[in-house]
Design a protein around this motif. Sequence first.
Motif, mmCIF file in Angstrom:
data_model
loop_
_atom_site.group_PDB
_atom_site.id
_atom_site.type_symbol
_atom_site.label_atom_id
_atom_site.label_comp_id
_atom_site.label_asym_id
_atom_site.label_seq_id
_atom_site.Cartn_x
_atom_site.Cartn_y
_atom_site.Cartn_z
ATOM 1 N N ASP A 133 48.683 34.962 37.299
ATOM 2 C CA ASP A 133 48.464 34.415 35.963
ATOM 3 C C ASP A 133 47.004 34.059 35.708
ATOM 4 O O ASP A 133 46.538 34.090 34.567
ATOM 5 N N TRP A 134 46.240 33.759 36.768
ATOM 6 C CA TRP A 134 44.831 33.415 36.578
ATOM 7 C C TRP A 134 43.964 34.647 36.291
ATOM 8 O O TRP A 134 42.781 34.514 35.941
ATOM 9 N N SER A 145 51.670 27.554 26.940
ATOM 10 C CA SER A 145 52.727 27.278 25.959
ATOM 11 C C SER A 145 53.864 26.473 26.561
ATOM 12 O O SER A 145 54.630 25.830 25.841
ATOM 13 N N ARG A 146 53.970 26.500 27.881
ATOM 14 C CA ARG A 146 55.017 25.766 28.593
ATOM 15 C C ARG A 146 54.484 24.481 29.229
ATOM 16 O O ARG A 146 55.186 23.839 30.006
ATOM 17 N N ASN A 147 53.226 24.156 28.926
ATOM 18 C CA ASN A 147 52.557 22.977 29.510
ATOM 19 C C ASN A 147 52.551 23.039 31.038
ATOM 20 O O ASN A 147 52.763 22.038 31.725
ATOM 21 N N GLU A 148 52.290 24.239 31.557
ATOM 22 C CA GLU A 148 52.236 24.460 33.008
ATOM 23 C C GLU A 148 50.827 24.850 33.419
ATOM 24 O O GLU A 148 50.107 25.524 32.668
ATOM 25 N N GLU A 149 50.435 24.448 34.621
ATOM 26 C CA GLU A 149 49.161 24.863 35.190
ATOM 27 C C GLU A 149 49.297 26.270 35.764
ATOM 28 O O GLU A 149 50.384 26.717 36.129
ATOM 29 N N TYR A 174 46.942 43.238 40.097
ATOM 30 C CA TYR A 174 46.868 42.464 41.334
ATOM 31 C C TYR A 174 47.690 41.196 41.162
ATOM 32 O O TYR A 174 47.390 40.364 40.290
ATOM 33 N N GLY A 175 48.742 41.081 41.980
ATOM 34 C CA GLY A 175 49.646 39.962 41.764
ATOM 35 C C GLY A 175 50.434 39.563 42.989
ATOM 36 O O GLY A 175 50.030 39.827 44.126
ATOM 37 N N ALA A 176 51.589 38.963 42.739
ATOM 38 C CA ALA A 176 52.332 38.212 43.751
ATOM 39 C C ALA A 176 53.328 39.052 44.549
ATOM 40 O O ALA A 176 54.274 38.503 45.107
ATOM 41 N N GLY A 177 53.123 40.349 44.629
ATOM 42 C CA GLY A 177 54.061 41.187 45.365
ATOM 43 C C GLY A 177 54.280 40.747 46.795
ATOM 44 O O GLY A 177 55.409 40.756 47.306
ATOM 45 N N HIS A 178 53.210 40.335 47.469
ATOM 46 C CA HIS A 178 53.347 39.928 48.873
ATOM 47 C C HIS A 178 54.010 38.563 49.017
ATOM 48 O O HIS A 178 54.603 38.260 50.057
ATOM 49 N N ASP A 179 53.914 37.735 47.966
ATOM 50 C CA ASP A 179 54.621 36.451 47.997
ATOM 51 C C ASP A 179 56.130 36.678 47.926
ATOM 52 O O ASP A 179 56.903 36.069 48.682
ATOM 53 N N TRP A 180 56.545 37.564 47.012
ATOM 54 C CA TRP A 180 57.963 37.907 46.948
ATOM 55 C C TRP A 180 58.404 38.635 48.225
ATOM 56 O O TRP A 180 59.544 38.451 48.684
ATOM 57 N N HIS A 311 37.126 40.973 37.182
ATOM 58 C CA HIS A 311 37.890 41.952 37.955
ATOM 59 C C HIS A 311 36.992 42.704 38.935
ATOM 60 O O HIS A 311 37.353 42.930 40.094
ATOM 61 N N THR A 312 35.800 43.080 38.469
ATOM 62 C CA THR A 312 34.886 43.826 39.332
ATOM 63 C C THR A 312 34.420 42.970 40.500
ATOM 64 O O THR A 312 34.396 43.421 41.655
ATOM 65 N N ASP A 313 34.056 41.724 40.230
ATOM 66 C CA ASP A 313 33.591 40.835 41.303
ATOM 67 C C ASP A 313 34.707 40.531 42.287
ATOM 68 O O ASP A 313 34.484 40.500 43.506
ATOM 69 N N TYR A 314 35.914 40.285 41.754
ATOM 70 C CA TYR A 314 36.996 39.826 42.624
ATOM 71 C C TYR A 314 37.646 40.970 43.389
ATOM 72 O O TYR A 314 38.080 40.792 44.534
ATOM 73 N N LEU A 315 37.714 42.158 42.785
ATOM 74 C CA LEU A 315 38.479 43.252 43.370
ATOM 75 C C LEU A 315 37.622 44.439 43.818
ATOM 76 O O LEU A 315 38.098 45.278 44.581
ATOM 77 N N GLY A 316 36.388 44.516 43.347
ATOM 78 C CA GLY A 316 35.600 45.730 43.567
ATOM 79 C C GLY A 316 34.878 45.810 44.890
ATOM 80 O O GLY A 316 34.482 46.898 45.316
#
Length: 398
Positions: A133-134, A145-149, A174-180, A311-316
């Motif tokens: 989500d970040w 919208s759900r008042n969630e962090e 890029y997401g939570a596949g490995h968490d699941w 995206h470039t800095d974090y993933l590239g």
Amino acid sequence: MAQSIDKVYEEAIASRLIPGFSLLAGDKDGNILYSKSLGSATTNPGRDLPFTDNTVCLIASMTKLMTSVAALQCVEDGTLELDKDVRPLLPEMGKYGIITGFDENKNAPTLSPNSTPITLRMLLSHTSGHEYDWLSPLLGKWRESRNEELWSGPTIEDKSAIPLVFEPGTGFAYGAGHDWTAKLIQIASGKTLEEFMRERIWTPLGVDNDTSFWPKTKESMRDRIADLTMSDGNGALFDASAVDLMFGATDCIGGGGVYASPTAFYTFLSAVLRRDPKLLSSSSYTELFHPQLDERCEQRLNDYIALSPLHTDYLGLRIPHSVRKSWSFAGLVAKDRLEGRFERGTTLWAGAATTLWFIDHEAGICGTAFCQILPPMHPPVVALHEQFQRGVFEEAKR
């Protein structure tokens, strides 16, 4: 090689880009090509902790490689399958459907129901429709919208039971596949991911006293844990020991929760480079490193890395956009050679505290660079780690 790498890292400490580091690299025959640790593992004025190859660090998303190996062990055991729909095992996953927009006037997302099968292969390849989500403005608005962090809550369900961003199997994010996947391993084995990895990975490799999701509970580890440090890139370093990059997680986060010493992680990385049968069969190693993306998803990956400076800095990983990339269960795959840095087919990934690993299959080398620096994937430090990789590559090609 050693002198050139020494010089750039010593200058980085002198200029206060980083307080300390540990580097390890070796070859497919098990020889150490480079090893160096220097500086401090904390900027907390109340601690004195040198940075050594036994310092315990958060490896963050470098955990994903371990989780992929654990998942393939379950496949070998016959308790999981790569291409079977896992939604029935994880009813919270994808329950909101796909987010396609957000109505600012109503402060409400546009959600489309979706029941497309999600497989373990998709989860390990980031093609399942999940995105952190970040990284997603749409998901950020959904949280707000759900008042969630962002990425909040103690469990994987809290953090990752969020809308999908595309139909499973049709894109890359890029997401939570490995968490699941961590939840799947727990269901398949009847053990937590900590227990499973300890039994099947860490103990066989002799690193069980230096690796854990919960190092503060381990007498052998707690006094060696490095503190996070915030760098402004201009010579100012700030103690960030109060920052929790797992945001209160009480589940084993398969995408980012492991702590390990540089020696422990390098021992694991070297075993994977050498295709050590203690961990996986030959065919499973082939699956681990095989690029998993079809032409459409591969294009989505390359577009995704170029999507924004974040995206470039974090993933590239400072790999030019001109180098075609794919994704394997192990991590990012460079499909082209990059002169002076790596051969075609090299696999790499990194962690939020600006740690990095690489496996260059053709050159027969691997290496890992450890520090504990924020902001995540801090560009000047990633550039530093690139010089480390280039130095090791140069030595291997002599």
